[in-house]
Design a protein around this motif. Sequence first.
Motif, short mmCIF file in Angstrom:
data_model
loop_
_atom_site.label_atom_id
_atom_site.label_comp_id
_atom_site.label_asym_id
_atom_site.label_seq_id
_atom_site.Cartn_x
_atom_site.Cartn_y
_atom_site.Cartn_z
N PHE A 102 0.86 -1.19 0.00
CA PHE A 102 0.00 0.00 0.00
C PHE A 102 0.89 1.23 0.00
O PHE A 102 2.12 1.14 0.03
N ALA A 103 0.29 2.42 -0.04
CA ALA A 103 1.04 3.67 -0.03
C ALA A 103 0.56 4.54 1.11
O ALA A 103 -0.60 4.44 1.55
N ILE A 104 1.45 5.40 1.59
CA ILE A 104 1.11 6.34 2.66
C ILE A 104 1.66 7.71 2.30
O ILE A 104 2.67 7.82 1.59
N THR A 131 7.43 15.23 0.57
CA THR A 131 6.18 14.65 1.05
C THR A 131 5.60 13.78 -0.05
O THR A 131 6.11 13.73 -1.16
N GLY A 132 4.49 13.10 0.27
CA GLY A 132 3.77 12.37 -0.77
C GLY A 132 3.88 10.87 -0.69
O GLY A 132 4.11 10.30 0.38
N VAL A 133 3.73 10.22 -1.84
CA VAL A 133 3.56 8.77 -1.93
C VAL A 133 4.83 8.04 -1.51
O VAL A 133 5.89 8.19 -2.14
N LEU A 134 4.71 7.26 -0.45
CA LEU A 134 5.76 6.34 -0.01
C LEU A 134 5.15 4.94 -0.01
O LEU A 134 4.22 4.67 0.76
N ARG A 194 2.69 10.67 -7.37
CA ARG A 194 2.36 9.37 -7.96
C ARG A 194 3.61 8.53 -8.10
O ARG A 194 4.68 9.02 -8.43
N GLN A 195 3.45 7.24 -7.82
CA GLN A 195 4.50 6.26 -8.07
C GLN A 195 3.83 4.97 -8.52
O GLN A 195 3.11 4.33 -7.74
N GLY A 196 4.06 4.60 -9.76
CA GLY A 196 3.37 3.43 -10.29
C GLY A 196 1.87 3.70 -10.35
O GLY A 196 1.41 4.71 -10.86
N ASP A 197 1.09 2.77 -9.76
CA ASP A 197 -0.36 2.92 -9.72
C ASP A 197 -0.85 3.61 -8.45
O ASP A 197 -2.06 3.78 -8.27
N PHE A 198 0.05 4.00 -7.57
CA PHE A 198 -0.34 4.62 -6.31
C PHE A 198 -0.34 6.14 -6.47
O PHE A 198 0.67 6.73 -6.84
N VAL A 199 -1.49 6.76 -6.16
CA VAL A 199 -1.68 8.19 -6.39
C VAL A 199 -2.06 8.86 -5.08
O VAL A 199 -2.89 8.35 -4.32
N LEU A 200 -1.44 10.00 -4.82
CA LEU A 200 -1.72 10.76 -3.60
C LEU A 200 -3.17 11.22 -3.59
O LEU A 200 -3.68 11.74 -4.58
#
Length: 473
Positions: free
Chosen positions: A12-14, A83-86, A363-369
């Motif tokens: 998942f992303a945080i 900040t953002g998608v990790l 955004r990283q891959g399919d994970f979006v803030l």
Amino acid sequence: MAASRPALDGVFAINKPVGMSSAQVIRDCQHHFNPSNLFKPMLEQEASKRAQESNYRKKRRGFGKNDIRVKMGHGGTLDPLATGVLILGVGRGTKSLQSFLDCTKTYETVVLFGASTDTYDRVGKVLKKTGYEHITKPMVEEALNSFRGTLQQMPPLYSALKMEGKPLYEYAREGKPIPREIQTREVNVTELDMVEWYEPGEHNHRWPAEDATTFERQFAEQVWKIEKDQMTKEKRTPEEEAEESKALADHEDFKRQADESVDALVYDRNKKRNKKNKNGAQNTPALMSGALGDAPPPKQGRGSNLIPPSPDPNTPPPWEGKGPAAVRIRMTVTSGFYVRSFCHDLGLKVGSAAMMAELCRSRQGDFVLGSENCLEFDDLSKGEEAWAPQLEKMLVQWNSKSNKTPSQAPVRAAPAQSDAQQSVEVSVSPPRKRKASEEPEAAPGSPSKKSNIRPSSRERKPPSPKEDKDTSA
């Protein structure tokens, strides 16, 4: 008796806060996940596994790693300023994190003109200040055209890149010349847009208050001279290109191993032994919440506050008059792109200097803030009833997607090998150590169970589709 709930794991992303290291985000997540009901099956499963281990295995685990906690890792660090998608992996999901190191990312950054620093951002030391009154919005828009597409990018002065085992700045500190050219890397910018233009006096971004020392300025001048010479002189020979490619590959391998061994699985060291209470029993922390309520808020770790706060708007700026302009830019780039280097180079392109004032990975891959697959960090402090339903939905969605897509990890291709080479490599590999309770495996067609002959790659049975694990983004 009802069957126990299966252990839930995945990716998942945080939304990482500013000023916090990626490793500290994992420690804070573990603090909330360990006593939760959501991850109770995973902890019980690990406790059962640990109970069957030998004393030798327990000793090998090392000091501070015998405590049972949710296994976690990340799919690429974010700087404390960012900040953002990790992307985070839980349990078996950590095995899929490697696939996110090479995926496409989208960033938003604020570029502040008029000065450059040793770190290329607002938390470093000022190397030089230059004129900025001539910079206009159309000038910056025109300069952005030279950064679109495929280009060669120089890493920041104080990046993790090393030459012959030493960071770049150590050569200057020891009074030695840099042994070879600084390796540039080919990156690709698929999208680059100006989001907002800040006229002088319309923003609160500031240069750092601390100036660099004479030594640091001299080192910066040395590196910048090398960069300029590389861009103007003739191309290198194929032998030199091969040497530089090998050096870059070695660095990438070193950085990947460092991420896996140091930051991928994070543990807190138990520096103090648990004291005994009045009854003589150990004061051990409870693993499950239950009637105990939610876990107390985590203590501020060593990676919780690494960035100085933004300056007070009432604080006098480090310039006279309205000061320099700033610009917010959104970009979609390939892996290995240095945003801070882009900010520094943009300043040079408009005949001035610049630094990175803000950075957000949206955004990283399919994970979006801001989407349903990215958890807000502040939700952790609201208790399990706030973050658990969201996280469970994300992990279930990840596992559902993983079971439907083939395993296609975007890793660098290995050299092709013939079947004969593979067979030889398999046959000379050392046999796997087995437990005392296991029977030795017999090779196909072997007359005895004690035979140590292993089947060649042609004789081995290929894994079933269920055994394949998805590592695609």
